[in-house]
Enzyme design. Structure first.
Site, short mmCIF file in Angstrom:
data_model
loop_
_atom_site.label_atom_id
_atom_site.label_comp_id
_atom_site.label_asym_id
_atom_site.label_seq_id
_atom_site.Cartn_x
_atom_site.Cartn_y
_atom_site.Cartn_z
N ARG A 78 29.20 38.08 53.00
CA ARG A 78 28.41 38.38 51.80
C ARG A 78 28.44 37.16 50.89
NH1 ARG A 78 29.99 40.79 46.42
NH2 ARG A 78 27.96 41.04 45.43
N HIS A 122 24.03 36.68 41.28
CA HIS A 122 25.45 36.78 40.96
C HIS A 122 25.70 35.90 39.72
CE1 HIS A 122 29.52 37.91 42.90
NE2 HIS A 122 29.83 37.36 41.73
N GLU A 167 27.16 43.40 39.98
CA GLU A 167 27.85 43.82 38.76
C GLU A 167 27.05 43.60 37.48
OE1 GLU A 167 31.75 42.06 38.67
OE2 GLU A 167 32.40 43.18 40.43
N ASN A 293 32.22 47.29 44.13
CA ASN A 293 33.32 46.33 43.97
C ASN A 293 34.45 47.04 43.26
OD1 ASN A 293 31.51 44.48 44.97
ND2 ASN A 293 31.33 43.28 43.08
N TYR A 295 38.46 46.68 41.90
CA TYR A 295 39.66 45.87 41.66
C TYR A 295 40.80 46.67 41.03
CZ TYR A 295 37.08 41.75 42.97
OH TYR A 295 36.37 40.83 43.70
N GLU A 347 33.34 44.10 47.41
CA GLU A 347 34.43 43.21 46.96
C GLU A 347 35.68 44.03 46.75
OE1 GLU A 347 33.80 40.74 43.47
OE2 GLU A 347 31.72 40.33 44.08
C1 GBH Z 1 34.13 40.24 40.42
O1 GBH Z 1 34.06 40.62 39.09
C2 GBH Z 1 33.06 39.24 40.64
O2 GBH Z 1 31.94 39.79 41.28
C3 GBH Z 1 33.52 37.99 41.34
O3 GBH Z 1 32.57 36.99 41.16
C4 GBH Z 1 34.87 37.61 40.81
O4 GBH Z 1 35.30 36.36 41.27
C5 GBH Z 1 35.83 38.68 41.21
O5 GBH Z 1 35.41 39.94 40.81
C6 GBH Z 1 37.24 38.46 40.69
O6 GBH Z 1 37.28 38.48 39.31
O7 GBH Z 1 36.78 44.81 30.17
O8 GBH Z 1 36.50 42.62 29.24
O9 GBH Z 1 38.65 43.28 30.09
C7 GBH Z 1 35.19 41.06 38.48
C8 GBH Z 1 35.07 42.42 37.91
C9 GBH Z 1 36.39 41.62 36.01
C10 GBH Z 1 35.01 43.59 35.92
C11 GBH Z 1 37.12 42.06 34.78
C12 GBH Z 1 35.71 44.01 34.70
C13 GBH Z 1 37.14 43.55 32.89
C14 GBH Z 1 36.77 42.73 31.75
N1 GBH Z 1 35.73 42.66 36.70
N2 GBH Z 1 36.48 43.04 34.06
S1 GBH Z 1 37.22 43.42 30.19
#
Ligand code: GBH
Length: 444
Positions: A78, A122, A167, A293, A295, A347
């Site tokens: 991807r 992206h 996202e 995605n 995390y 992801e």
């Molecule tokens: C993904 O986004 C991305 O698609 C990717 O490009 C990136 O490298 C990867 O993850 C790792 O970070 O509410 O202001 O505290 C990350 C997804 C990041 C979404 C942090 C929510 C919380 C920000 N997230 N986020 S906040």
């Protein structure tokens, strides 16, 4: 622990990246600047004052990188296309040299039998469009559909799937809400309007691509999380419910139900978006797949200061709670609330403070993270969720947005001084895991 895990024989195993985070070559062959090129020009925006000018130099090293993927034995890759590479200002003439690069990349993937899953957007909007209002302007949605149509026309038959956005929650809320991301705006009302234009652009792009190439598998990638109340208090429970509405339902409801969630709409109040008649008919296009995605979960606490998540399994180098069961809970909950198309985990992965010792990177913690999340994924599948594939974020260390190069998400280590790639222990583990999953293919 994953030794016992058997996914279906045709499950797709992949790795993921995105254009701005790996390509570099920021002005090569006629590429125009994107909002991330601009954002990085102010060093205060990026933790290590770095930028994407060189990144992993994937633009010049894509053959080697595809070779690494082939060595891992993954089924699929991807990646995203840099819009400003193929259309330097986001409208008008196409840049053939930009398309040539992606064509060469697809050649290399085809040669190795790796399926290509493309994301159109992206986060790297052509600066030319930003100068005309960016995603705050409704016109940008129509420019995006033009771009999508052209990509479907040229590459539709060579791509296993095309996702419109990655996202959009981040584009809207980090780009326009808290200025962590490009274009660096802090305006809650603009953030909500931008989210509507992103959804509109998704719908327009879906229509354009369907008309151009009815056989292409089309969808969108959303970042999603469950939202758990920190305590049993009414305030925490209400906050958790609001967070689910504002982040998950805000993007899911327009696409799957043709409306915004009432709770979030009320919370936005005067910031509610301007919606034209017919917008929801455009947005609500049938999807061939939904990319998720995952995390971490959201931990909702109404207290001041807010309670923080217990993080019984620890936190990643980003400070994010490791919470695999959230993946099970999220998928089961989504499956209950919506009539879903097949899901891909587009992801999942973690940042760790990796370093090279005697030529090796021993990222045991990342192996455990992936194993735990695969077990959680299997649990969701066992509860009836139709998940077809998993893409590990990320193939290699890369430009982690406003964290710069300090955070490493790769299963392949990148020594940025030499651009040497060193597969970490997690890469070797993933290779063996995927090989074991493939064994049953032959048996089947
Ligand atoms: C993904 O986004 C991305 O698609 C990717 O490009 C990136 O490298 C990867 O993850 C790792 O970070 O509410 O202001 O505290 C990350 C997804 C990041 C979404 C942090 C929510 C919380 C920000 N997230 N986020 S906040």
């Amino acid at each position: 622990m994953t030794d016992s895990i058997q996914f279906s024989p045709d499950f797709t195993w992949g790795v993921a990246t995105s254009a701005f985070q790996i390509e570099g070559a920021s002005t090569a062959d006629g590429k125009g600047p994107s909002i991330w090129d601009t954002f990085c020009r102010n060093p205060a925006n990026i933790k290590d004052a770095s930028n994407g000018d060189v990144a992993c130099d994937h633009y010049h090293r894509y053959r080697e990188d595809v070779g690494i993927m082939a060595g891992l034995g993954v089924d699929a890759y991807r990646f995203s296309m840099a819009w400003a590479r193929v259309q330097p200002t986001g409208k008008g003439a196409w840049n053939e040299k930009g398309f040539d690069f992606y064509s060469r990349l697809l050649d290399a993937l085809e040669e190795k039998g790796i399926a290509a899953h493309l994301t159109l957007y992206h986060w790297d909007l052509p600066q030319g469009l930003q100068d005309e209002g960016g995603w705050l302007s409704r016109d940008t949605a129509y420019r995006f559909a033009d771009y999508a149509r052209e990509v479907a026309r040229r590459f539709g038959n060579r791509l296993a799937s095309i996702a419109t956005h990655n996202e959009p929650w981040c584009t809207a809320n980090l780009g326009y809400g808290n200025a962590q991301f490009a274009p660096g705006v802090t305006d809650a009302k603009q953030a909500v309007q931008v989210s509507h234009h992103l959804l509109l652009s998704h719908g327009l792009a879906m229509q354009a691509m369907r008309a151009e190439n009815p056989k292409a598998a089309l969808g969108i990638v959303l970042n999603q999380w469950t939202s758990d109340p920190a305590t049993d208090s009414a305030a925490d429970r209400a906050l958790a419910e609001l967070e689910w509405a504002r982040s998950v339902q805000w993007f899911m409801d327009p696409i799957f139900k043709g409306r915004y969630p009432e709770l979030a709409l009320r919370a936005h109040g005067a910031n509610a978006p301007t919606v034209f008649d017919g917008d929801f008919d455009i947005i609500r296009q049938p999807l061939d797949f939904l990319g998720v995605n995952y995390y971490f979960r959201h931990y909702a606490s109404a207290e001041t200061p807010p309670r923080t998540a217990p993080a019984a399994l620890g936190v990643t180098d980003m400070g994010w709670e490791i919470y695999p069961q959230g993946l099970t809970e999220l998928l089961v909950k989504l499956n209950g609330e919506y009539t879903l198309p097949p899901i891909y985990i587009t992801e999942n992965g973690m940042a760790a403070p990796d370093s090279v010792e005697q030529g090796q990177v021993t990222d045991t913690i990342r192996i455990r993270y992936v194993q735990q999340h695969l077990a959680a994924l299997q649990a969701a599948i066992n509860q009836g969720v139709d998940v077809r594939g998993y893409f590990l974020w990320s193939l290699m260390d890369n430009f982690e947005w406003n964290s710069g190069y300090a955070k490493r998400f790769g299963i392949v280590y990148v020594d940025y001084a030499t651009q040497q790639r060193i597969p970490k222990a997690s890469a070797l583990w993933y290779r063996d895991f995927v090989a074991a999953q493939h064994l049953q293919r032959r048996a089947a």
